[in-house]
Design an enzyme around this catalytic site. Structure first.
Site, PDB file in Angstrom:
ATOM      1  N   LYS A   1      38.331  30.188  45.850  1.00 15.19           N
ATOM      2  CA  LYS A   1      37.321  30.181  44.688  1.00 15.19           C
ATOM      3  C   LYS A   1      37.442  28.577  44.364  1.00 15.19           C
ATOM      4  CE  LYS A   1      34.708  34.083  45.840  1.00 15.19           C
ATOM      5  NZ  LYS A   1      34.678  35.678  45.158  1.00 15.19           N
TER       6      LYS A   1
ATOM      7  N   GLN B   1      33.019  37.828  38.657  1.00 16.22           N
ATOM      8  CA  GLN B   1      34.039  38.285  40.298  1.00 16.22           C
ATOM      9  C   GLN B   1      33.732  40.374  40.057  1.00 16.22           C
ATOM     10  OE1 GLN B   1      35.735  37.470  42.973  1.00 16.22           O
ATOM     11  NE2 GLN B   1      35.630  39.063  43.120  1.00 16.22           N
TER      12      GLN B   1
ATOM     13  N   ASP C   1      25.286  33.832  43.683  1.00 21.68           N
ATOM     14  CA  ASP C   1      26.441  35.214  44.678  1.00 21.68           C
ATOM     15  C   ASP C   1      25.379  36.383  45.005  1.00 21.68           C
ATOM     16  OD1 ASP C   1      28.999  35.555  45.064  1.00 21.68           O
ATOM     17  OD2 ASP C   1      28.823  37.072  43.235  1.00 21.68           O
TER      18      ASP C   1
END
Ligand code: NAP
Length: 296
Positions: free
Chosen positions: A57, A101, A124
């Site tokens: 990412k 994450q 997200d």
């Protein structure tokens, strides 16, 4: 190749096109004197798979002109300290998107951490307000979770006719299965969500005009489960032993690709299907967050 051989849904190529558009839009922002979009990736601990994902990412941000703010935190960080990191990122105007994450180490409360992210930076799409809006008729989430968002674009590119289609989603996780089902409902498909207690799974899957498989079981879906002509999106990423590979392993999906491709109308490969789309949609959401911040 038989007459039934299906078309490949090339996630790698489609993701590359999306990234190219994002890079162009960012370059034009910079020409207009607007700031670079910024994405903060928060990694807690040393889980090797999470480290790989976060590295990918961060690298992608660099390639597209997005400023990357990496936070790598110790595995024993306290809940309060992690929430403080999130609060500081919420307050930092250079940061448009915050990605924590998952999974987090066991001692941390994931729900509280996700709740702490500003919904305007929730790239997200896992904040309960975003998921709640996705589930409500007539409401729009600020951000759609990246993997299911990518699945929907792949289906569109494959020419899916959502309205009235029978769609089956295998898996009901917060990050893939459930939001994917909600997105399909929004497009007026008739959706069946399957999970580990579903009975007669092959029969249910055989009813699917559209199948999204996200179970994490290597090649569980066999060719004779697939309705001829169905569109198949395989989210699964499973390592299986393969002595012919240097690593001794090979990546496969939740669908037995070689069997399913003979029957399906179109199918995503693993790798090269959903994976690249997930990162592309994260970059897309980060750009959207920056564009929203421009308006404030
Ligand atoms: P997860 O949280 O483990 O959820 C798996 C789901 O599958 C659960 O709902 C589970 O049912 C269901 N399930 C498990 N075994 C089953 C069986 N035998 N029959 C029917 N349903 C079964 O997994 P996830 O995070 O959604 O991820 C799913 C897969 O997608 C994994 O392989 C993951 O690595 C991959 N993934 C890929 C990407 C990408 O970008 N390519 C992104 C995210 C995830 P219960 O709810 O009853 O337990």
């Amino acid at each position: 190749m038989s007459d039934h051989t299906s078309k490949l849904i090339d996630g790698k190529a489609i993701a590359a096109e999306i990234r190219e558009e994002i890079a162009k839009t960012i370059a034009s922002r910079l020409e207009r004197g607007l700031p670079r979009p910024g994405l903060a990736t928060v990694l807690v601990g040393e889980d090797p798979a999470s480290q790989v994902y976060v590295r990918m990412k961060r690298k992608m941000c660099e390639e597209l002109g997005i400023e990357s703010f990496g936070q790598t935190l110790p595995p024993d960080i306290s809940q309060a300290d992690l929430e403080k990191v999130v609060a500081d990122l919420n307050a930092d105007p250079r940061v448009n998107g915050i990605l924590v994450q998952l999974p987090l180490p066991k001692h941390l409360d994931e729900e509280r951490v996700l709740n702490a992210i500003s919904i305007y930076k929730d790239v997200d799409g896992f904040h309960p307000i975003n998921i709640g809006r996705l589930a409500q008729k007539g409401r729009k989430p600020t951000f759609v979770p990246c993997t299911p968002y990518g699945c929907m674009i792949l289906l569109e590119k494959a020419g899916a006719k959502f309205e009235g289609a029978n769609a089956v989603v295998l898996g009901r996780s917060n990050i893939v299965g459930m939001p994917a089902a909600l997105l399909l409902i929004e497009r007026n498909a008739t959706v069946t969500v399957c999970h580990s207690r579903t009975k007669n799974l092959p029969d249910v899957v055989r009813s699917a005009d559209i199948l999204i498989a996200a179970v994490g079981r290597a090649e569980m879906v066999r060719g004779d489960w697939i309705k001829p002509g169905a569109l198949v999106i395989d989210v699964g990423t499973n390592q299986i032993p393969d002595p012919t590979k240097k690593s001794g392993n090979r990546l496969v999906g939740d669908v037995c690709f070689d069997e399913a491709k003979e029957v399906a109308g179109a199918i995503t490969p693993v790798p090269g299907g959903v994976g690249p789309m997930t990162i592309a949609m994260l970059m897309q959401n980060t750009l959207k967050a920056a564009e929203m911040a421009d308006q404030q």
